[in-house]
Design a protein around this motif. Sequence first.
Motif, mmCIF file in Angstrom:
data_model
loop_
_atom_site.group_PDB
_atom_site.id
_atom_site.type_symbol
_atom_site.label_atom_id
_atom_site.label_comp_id
_atom_site.label_asym_id
_atom_site.label_seq_id
_atom_site.Cartn_x
_atom_site.Cartn_y
_atom_site.Cartn_z
ATOM 1 N N GLU A 32 3.398 67.498 71.532
ATOM 2 C CA GLU A 32 1.961 67.740 71.605
ATOM 3 C C GLU A 32 1.588 68.492 72.884
ATOM 4 O O GLU A 32 0.731 69.377 72.863
ATOM 5 C CB GLU A 32 1.212 66.407 71.536
ATOM 6 C CG GLU A 32 1.288 65.711 70.191
ATOM 7 C CD GLU A 32 0.470 66.409 69.119
ATOM 8 O OE1 GLU A 32 -0.442 67.180 69.479
ATOM 9 O OE2 GLU A 32 0.746 66.193 67.925
ATOM 10 N N GLU A 35 2.198 72.146 72.488
ATOM 11 C CA GLU A 35 1.434 72.854 71.466
ATOM 12 C C GLU A 35 -0.065 72.846 71.720
ATOM 13 O O GLU A 35 -0.773 73.718 71.197
ATOM 14 C CB GLU A 35 1.706 72.228 70.086
ATOM 15 C CG GLU A 35 3.149 72.377 69.613
ATOM 16 C CD GLU A 35 3.386 71.682 68.286
ATOM 17 O OE1 GLU A 35 2.454 70.996 67.809
ATOM 18 O OE2 GLU A 35 4.487 71.822 67.727
ATOM 19 N N ASN A 36 -0.557 71.889 72.498
ATOM 20 C CA ASN A 36 -2.002 71.722 72.640
ATOM 21 C C ASN A 36 -2.450 72.073 74.062
ATOM 22 O O ASN A 36 -2.144 71.350 75.014
ATOM 23 C CB ASN A 36 -2.393 70.279 72.317
ATOM 24 C CG ASN A 36 -3.880 70.128 72.080
ATOM 25 O OD1 ASN A 36 -4.690 70.866 72.624
ATOM 26 N ND2 ASN A 36 -4.247 69.144 71.260
ATOM 27 N N LYS A 383 -10.069 71.917 66.638
ATOM 28 C CA LYS A 383 -8.976 71.109 66.111
ATOM 29 C C LYS A 383 -8.059 70.616 67.229
ATOM 30 O O LYS A 383 -7.620 69.464 67.228
ATOM 31 C CB LYS A 383 -8.176 71.917 65.094
ATOM 32 C CG LYS A 383 -8.907 72.139 63.778
ATOM 33 C CD LYS A 383 -8.050 72.942 62.803
ATOM 34 C CE LYS A 383 -8.788 73.150 61.479
ATOM 35 N NZ LYS A 383 -7.966 73.959 60.533
ATOM 36 N N ARG A 384 -7.765 71.492 68.185
ATOM 37 C CA ARG A 384 -6.884 71.096 69.277
ATOM 38 C C ARG A 384 -7.539 70.040 70.161
ATOM 39 O O ARG A 384 -6.887 69.107 70.633
ATOM 40 C CB ARG A 384 -6.495 72.314 70.123
ATOM 41 C CG ARG A 384 -5.615 73.326 69.411
ATOM 42 C CD ARG A 384 -4.334 72.708 68.952
ATOM 43 N NE ARG A 384 -3.410 73.675 68.409
ATOM 44 C CZ ARG A 384 -2.250 73.412 67.838
ATOM 45 N NH1 ARG A 384 -1.890 72.150 67.699
ATOM 46 N NH2 ARG A 384 -1.472 74.358 67.384
ATOM 47 N N SER A 387 -7.478 66.789 68.244
ATOM 48 C CA SER A 387 -6.108 66.272 68.199
ATOM 49 C C SER A 387 -5.716 65.617 69.513
ATOM 50 O O SER A 387 -5.097 64.548 69.533
ATOM 51 C CB SER A 387 -5.134 67.408 67.872
ATOM 52 O OG SER A 387 -3.804 66.951 67.891
ATOM 53 N N ALA A 388 -6.101 66.242 70.627
ATOM 54 C CA ALA A 388 -5.790 65.667 71.934
ATOM 55 C C ALA A 388 -6.496 64.332 72.120
ATOM 56 O O ALA A 388 -5.912 63.356 72.601
ATOM 57 C CB ALA A 388 -6.186 66.650 73.040
#
Length: 539
Positions: A32, A35-36, A383-384, A387-388
């Motif tokens: 994660e 990617e984030n 979205k990121r 997600s975090a």
Amino acid sequence: MEQRLIQSPQMIQAMQILQLPLLELSERIAQELSENPFLEEAEASASATAATEGGDAAESPASDTAEQVGADAMLEVMERLERDYGDGSRVRASGGDDEGDRKYEAMLNAPEDAASLQEAILAQLAALDLAVREREILEHVVWSLDERGYLTETPSTLAAELTLERQRTLSVPAVLADDDEALPSRTPAGPAPGNDAVIVDDAAPAIAPDDDPRQSGVTQPDEAEPDDPIVTEDEVRDALERLRENVHPGLGALDLSECLLLQLPSQGLWNSPVRALIENHLDDVRTNRLPQIAKAMGEDLETVKAAIELMKGLDPQPGAGFGDVHAEVIHPEVMVALVDGDVDCKLERGDTPRLRISPLYQTQLIKKMLKEGTKEEREFAKKRLESASWLIDAIAQRESTLSRIAKAVFEHQRGFLERGAEALKPLRMQEIADEVGVHISTVSRAVAGKYAQTPRGIFALKFFFVGGTTKSSGEEASQISIKEHIKRIVAAEDSSKPLSDEAIAKALEESDGIKIARRTVTKYRKALEIPSSTERKSY
């Protein structure tokens, strides 16, 4: 309905995170983080902020302001957006291929595959000076070994398989009979480890004599050409001899008896009582029928016992010593101890970093991008960011749930911390679920794959959920504690007069107040891999 759908992904992620063992959780977090862009390590970010804000103003260049840091971060985000949503035409100023570099680095950092049994054996045989045909047959034999180092087919069957393969490779017309006649039955061949022993294979020949082109006078059996498609059983046996001479004498056996017999010549035991023991009395050795063995062999009991000790020095699984074996690494996540009589439970994070939402999303540049950017850019950032936030919440919830469940478990199993496995109490997951206030499936997920470091060693959390029975005193005894009592009783018995299962059940009731049936004792004894009284008897 709409609210439930919005919460659903978060709930699913929370359950997934709860079930992950510590090592897998660390890997998930690392993925994660890579990617984030809105997720970062709390400690690392705090250090960076301190270094930026706490330095001497005179020594800090103007470009190191918070605005510049935000701008640099923004550029990184835009580059990621371009990679994800762009048409692929844009590259970095450096001209490098980031995606290719990352894949190349991943390939370099990937662990090498473990060598198999066959690969390890072939590496030892690589230096042998062999013709191409001989090496082909030898390699086929090696790849026919199972994990124990035993052959999965008879030599005659392997010869037939090789013949068919060479016919396909050389485009030679088939010369085998019908399938039912071509392949021999898997009748084990007798061992031939010594000069006075000859292996006789009663299996049908792989090639029908009438169909063998070498019998027509064109080519004699001992004059095979290099490209002759017919592979004989003798060639396979020659390959087996090379394998045994250069690697291990027991490789390529068809069963345990042959494996042990093959090792006798190298040990100087071919003409000893050990040979008769292996050939005729393996089952009697397993069941500890020493008097019957001595009578059948015409030897005294001491000679039989000495022969059994020599047989124990042979290798029943010659393939077990080859190939790479990776032991499972256990990372205990729950650290439990008794401190001043109280149960103290702590969670060990290991290398798992603490996370936070990056201040990046608060910068003016990001806010401007979110306001004026394309639809794809806004959706990507949203979205990121979600997600975090979800990941951080799921990890926090995981720690809280696991901590409460572990605390409840060891409060129930306090006796184990004080006295060991004999003091374990019966405990069901439903009891812990009711006490903590969660569903039983949450308890199951929380303890799956998790380990605890206790004063008695490292144990899986599932170890502490056991069934049991009630003692005559009214106190409950777990199955594990009963098994410990059985082990103690067997360890203290007179080996010349071992206790039957009925006698063990009686001893449990008399000494510990545990009343269970004989068949239950038998069940627990077998689970503990304790032999029967007949097999435990010493002569």
